[in-house]
Design an enzyme around this catalytic site. Structure first.
Site, PDB file in Angstrom:
ATOM      1  N   CYS A  94     -10.840  -3.531  -8.122  1.00  2.00           N
ATOM      2  CA  CYS A  94     -11.365  -3.643  -9.694  1.00  2.00           C
ATOM      3  C   CYS A  94     -10.951  -2.802 -10.375  1.00  2.00           C
ATOM      4  O   CYS A  94     -10.090  -1.576 -10.247  1.00  2.00           O
ATOM      5  CB  CYS A  94     -12.904  -2.950  -9.442  1.00  2.00           C
ATOM      6  SG  CYS A  94     -13.197  -4.991  -8.949  1.00  2.00           S
ATOM      7  N   ASN A 121     -15.213   0.549  -9.204  1.00  2.00           N
ATOM      8  CA  ASN A 121     -14.098   0.575  -8.146  1.00  2.00           C
ATOM      9  C   ASN A 121     -13.879   1.348  -6.813  1.00  2.00           C
ATOM     10  O   ASN A 121     -14.618   2.600  -7.407  1.00  2.00           O
ATOM     11  CB  ASN A 121     -12.814   0.460  -8.931  1.00  2.00           C
ATOM     12  CG  ASN A 121     -11.780   0.995  -8.281  1.00  2.00           C
ATOM     13  OD1 ASN A 121     -10.953   1.711  -8.390  1.00  2.00           O
ATOM     14  ND2 ASN A 121     -11.646  -0.036  -7.036  1.00  2.00           N
ATOM     15  N   GLY A 122     -14.765   0.630  -6.066  1.00  2.00           N
ATOM     16  CA  GLY A 122     -14.682   0.921  -4.499  1.00  2.00           C
ATOM     17  C   GLY A 122     -14.859   0.137  -3.864  1.00  2.00           C
ATOM     18  O   GLY A 122     -15.570  -0.504  -4.257  1.00  2.00           O
ATOM     19  N   GLY A 140      -7.445  -6.133 -10.711  1.00  2.00           N
ATOM     20  CA  GLY A 140      -8.656  -7.815 -11.318  1.00  2.00           C
ATOM     21  C   GLY A 140      -8.289  -8.966 -11.853  1.00  2.00           C
ATOM     22  O   GLY A 140      -7.927  -8.379 -13.368  1.00  2.00           O
ATOM     23  N   TYR A 182       1.458   0.956  -4.213  1.00  2.00           N
ATOM     24  CA  TYR A 182       1.643  -1.166  -5.425  1.00  2.00           C
ATOM     25  C   TYR A 182       0.367  -1.299  -6.284  1.00  2.00           C
ATOM     26  O   TYR A 182       0.888  -1.592  -7.085  1.00  2.00           O
ATOM     27  CB  TYR A 182       1.438  -1.035  -3.879  1.00  2.00           C
ATOM     28  CG  TYR A 182       0.938  -2.924  -4.082  1.00  2.00           C
ATOM     29  CD1 TYR A 182       1.799  -4.058  -4.659  1.00  2.00           C
ATOM     30  CD2 TYR A 182      -0.495  -3.455  -4.660  1.00  2.00           C
ATOM     31  CE1 TYR A 182       1.585  -5.380  -4.881  1.00  2.00           C
ATOM     32  CE2 TYR A 182      -0.812  -4.556  -4.191  1.00  2.00           C
ATOM     33  CZ  TYR A 182       0.051  -6.008  -5.238  1.00  2.00           C
ATOM     34  OH  TYR A 182       0.020  -7.057  -5.593  1.00  2.00           O
TER      35      TYR A 182
HETATM   36  P1  5GP Z   1       3.127 -10.045   2.481  1.00  2.00           P
HETATM   37  O1  5GP Z   1       4.331 -11.651   1.905  1.00  2.00           O
HETATM   38  O2  5GP Z   1       3.962  -9.266   3.507  1.00  2.00           O
HETATM   39  O3  5GP Z   1       1.603 -10.681   2.978  1.00  2.00           O
HETATM   40  O4  5GP Z   1       3.106  -9.211   1.480  1.00  2.00           O
HETATM   41  C1  5GP Z   1       3.763  -8.648   0.657  1.00  2.00           C
HETATM   42  C2  5GP Z   1       3.801  -8.501  -0.762  1.00  2.00           C
HETATM   43  O5  5GP Z   1       2.136  -8.552  -1.170  1.00  2.00           O
HETATM   44  C3  5GP Z   1       4.701  -7.208  -1.173  1.00  2.00           C
HETATM   45  O6  5GP Z   1       5.403  -7.853  -2.077  1.00  2.00           O
HETATM   46  C4  5GP Z   1       3.572  -5.928  -2.394  1.00  2.00           C
HETATM   47  O7  5GP Z   1       4.083  -6.119  -2.893  1.00  2.00           O
HETATM   48  C5  5GP Z   1       2.249  -7.273  -1.942  1.00  2.00           C
HETATM   49  N1  5GP Z   1       0.668  -6.829  -1.496  1.00  2.00           N
HETATM   50  C6  5GP Z   1       0.875  -5.708  -0.897  1.00  2.00           C
HETATM   51  N2  5GP Z   1       0.026  -5.096  -1.448  1.00  2.00           N
HETATM   52  C7  5GP Z   1      -0.915  -6.146  -2.003  1.00  2.00           C
HETATM   53  C8  5GP Z   1      -2.897  -6.518  -2.365  1.00  2.00           C
HETATM   54  O8  5GP Z   1      -3.757  -5.988  -2.053  1.00  2.00           O
HETATM   55  N3  5GP Z   1      -2.420  -7.729  -2.231  1.00  2.00           N
HETATM   56  C9  5GP Z   1      -1.754  -8.575  -3.069  1.00  2.00           C
HETATM   57  N4  5GP Z   1      -1.931  -9.853  -4.351  1.00  2.00           N
HETATM   58  N5  5GP Z   1       0.106  -8.274  -2.927  1.00  2.00           N
HETATM   59  C10 5GP Z   1       0.065  -7.271  -2.114  1.00  2.00           C
HETATM   60 MG    MG Z   2       5.554  -7.099  -3.919  1.00  2.00          MG
END
Ligand code: 5GP
Ligand code: MG
Length: 471
Positions: free
Chosen positions: A5, A106-107, A32, A249
């Protein structure tokens, strides 16, 4: 319950805090998208508006007008497992004998169930199954007997896990960061007051100045006249557990977290990626948007390689797009990304992304690029393989959905059909962040967590349906 969050708290000298809170939530929207909320206090009374949906949809002009008072907190909440649950939307607010409380969290706590049971036994009634309500009740109980600082200290010694909190106690706004500093939280100065926020981008949005990060184990209380803040180091901790994935990320690239500029960190990680596993190809392409900074660092280090946009992202496919099945997730990648044939056809290409979670994105992209005539598709990833779930507030897939949890890098390369695949090393991450690996939480890439997690072993067996990976 996983809570990935964004939190904010603002105290101003007279002016209503609702509008700056609203704008700062906009700046934290990437943290979020399930719900958004604001709680304010006008010196007499607490006001609250919490709604499901994006910040821009959750508040009408009338809602903002009705949130009176120069002190307040806000929250954006990340969607978890398929169903949307409004009882967990935040800020959480209660009124009790010694005043009113508002909490944004958040956490993720690792001992919330235990505290909840104990509080329930002594007569506390709970309306949700979230961690935040547990913290609120514990704090409310301590406030019956102690002053504010001591009450917060008692709560901090009781709760374990990851928490960056913004709190209102009547019209006092404060921020707390867990003793290991797992999630970010920073302090900013505004023209007529102070702000606490998950990320500095929220401070920028209000034309404020970043003062510093809240320290692990610190309580920061904003002064009611907007003239400053008071700091209390309530818990001393020698070792931190900063989440490296915030830098890779989760955080906005234009934020500064724990003294590090996120965009520059990502570019440095990209440079390291070239040093560790660079491969000659005609063109380097970022996977938008999350792979951009990595790809720019990688291409710069590679020197004489063409750096181009090879994939266009459709901006109108939002992160709120909840797709429970693999089929739909694959369709979503196709909706979201389209190749630019001219930069790809007849060439050997290297695509750069920040991470591979399930492998859906990379599998689809390799196929897409080959379909439009790429001669060779190499994949380079700016983080180590994600092999285990996150228990500290980032909602990743369950273990059996993670493509790298039971495969070698070669096997993953095979599975996604890449001509070559390499990830960044864990040491490179620590080096770029200028931290020892022991001071970082790298649970998702090591399977070893800096907190004792109840049921962690049992979780290895559970399969969940979860929101699709995004960006
Ligand atoms: P994959 O398609 O391998 O399941 O996910 C990789 C992609 O998801 C990457 O482009 C990355 O930027 C993104 N991503 C990485 N971690 C997360 C996350 O915690 N949540 C979401 N929504 N996307 C993520
Ligand atoms: Mg991505």
């Amino acid at each position: 319950m996983t809570e990935k969050c964004g939190v904010v708290g603002i105290s101003l000298d007279g002016r209503d805090a609702a509008r700056p809170l609203y704008y700062s939530l906009y700046a934290l929207q990437h943290r979020g998208q399930e719900s958004a909320g604001i709680v304010t206090h006008d010196g007499f009374q607490q006001h609250s508006h919490v709604e499901m949906g994006l910040v821009g949809d959750a508040f009408s002009e009338d809602d903002i007008e009705s949130l009176n008072g120069p002190a307040g907190i806000g929250h954006v909440r990340y969607p978890t497992s398929g169903s949307v649950d409004s009882s967990c939307a935040q800020p959480f607010s209660v009124s009790f004998k010694s005043g009113s409380l508002g909490l944004s969290h958040n956490g993720n706590l690792v001992n919330a169930d235990e505290i909840r049971d104990e509080l329930a036994d002594s007569g506390h009634a709970f309306t949700s199954d979230g961690d935040t309500e547990v913290i609120a009740h514990d704090l409310a109980r301590n406030l019956l007997e102690e002053d504010l600082v001591r009450a917060v200290k008692q709560t901090m010694t009781r709760i374990h896990g990851s928490y960056s909190l913004t709190i209102t106690h009547d019209d006092t706004v404060m921020g707390v960061r867990d003793p290991q500093g797992n999630r970010p939280l920073c302090i900013g100065e505004l023209d007529d007051g102070y702000i606490l926020a998950s990320e500095s981008a929220a401070i920028d949005t209000l034309d404020g100045e970043l003062v510093r990060d809240v320290k692990p184990g610190e309580l920061v209380i904003l002064r009611a006249d907007g003239q400053g803040f008071d700091s209390y180091q309530l818990v001393e901790q020698k070792q931190t557990a900063h989440c490296f994935f915030e830098h890779v990320y989760f955080a906005r690239p234009d934020s500064v977290i724990d003294g590090k500029r996120v965009y520059e960190v990502r570019r440095d990680l990209g440079r390291k990626l070239w040093e560790e596993s660079g491969i000659d190809s005609d063109v380097v392409l970022p996977v938008p948007d999350s792979g951009r900074a990595f790809a720019s660092g990688y291409a710069e280090a590679a020197d004489d390689v063409e750096f181009a946009e090879g994939l266009m992202k459709n901006r109108y496919v939002g992160r709120t797009f909840i797709m429970p099945t693999q089929d739909e997730r694959e369709r979503a990648v196709r909706l979201k990304l389209n190749p630019i044939k001219s930069t790809i056809e007849g060439k050997t290409v290297t695509i750069i992304d920040d991470s591979i979670v399930r492998g859906t994105t990379s599998t689809q992209l390799v196929k897409l690029l080959k379909d439009v005539g790429a001669e060779e598709v190499n994949v380079r990833i700016g983080a180590p393989p994600i092999v285990a779930p996150c228990y500290m507030g980032i909602d990743m897939a369950s273990r059996d959905e993670l493509i790298a949890s039971d495969k070698s890098v070669e096997e993953v390369a095979d599975e996604i059909n890449a001509d070559s695949l390499a990830y960044l090393s864990k040491d490179a991450v620590a080096e770029v962040l200028e931290q020892s690996r022991d001071d970082l939480c790298m649970g998702c890439v090591t399977g070893e967590y800096p907190y004792d997690i109840e049921g962690e072993e049992a979780d290895r067996e559970i399969t969940r349906t979860e929101v699709p990976a995004d960006d």
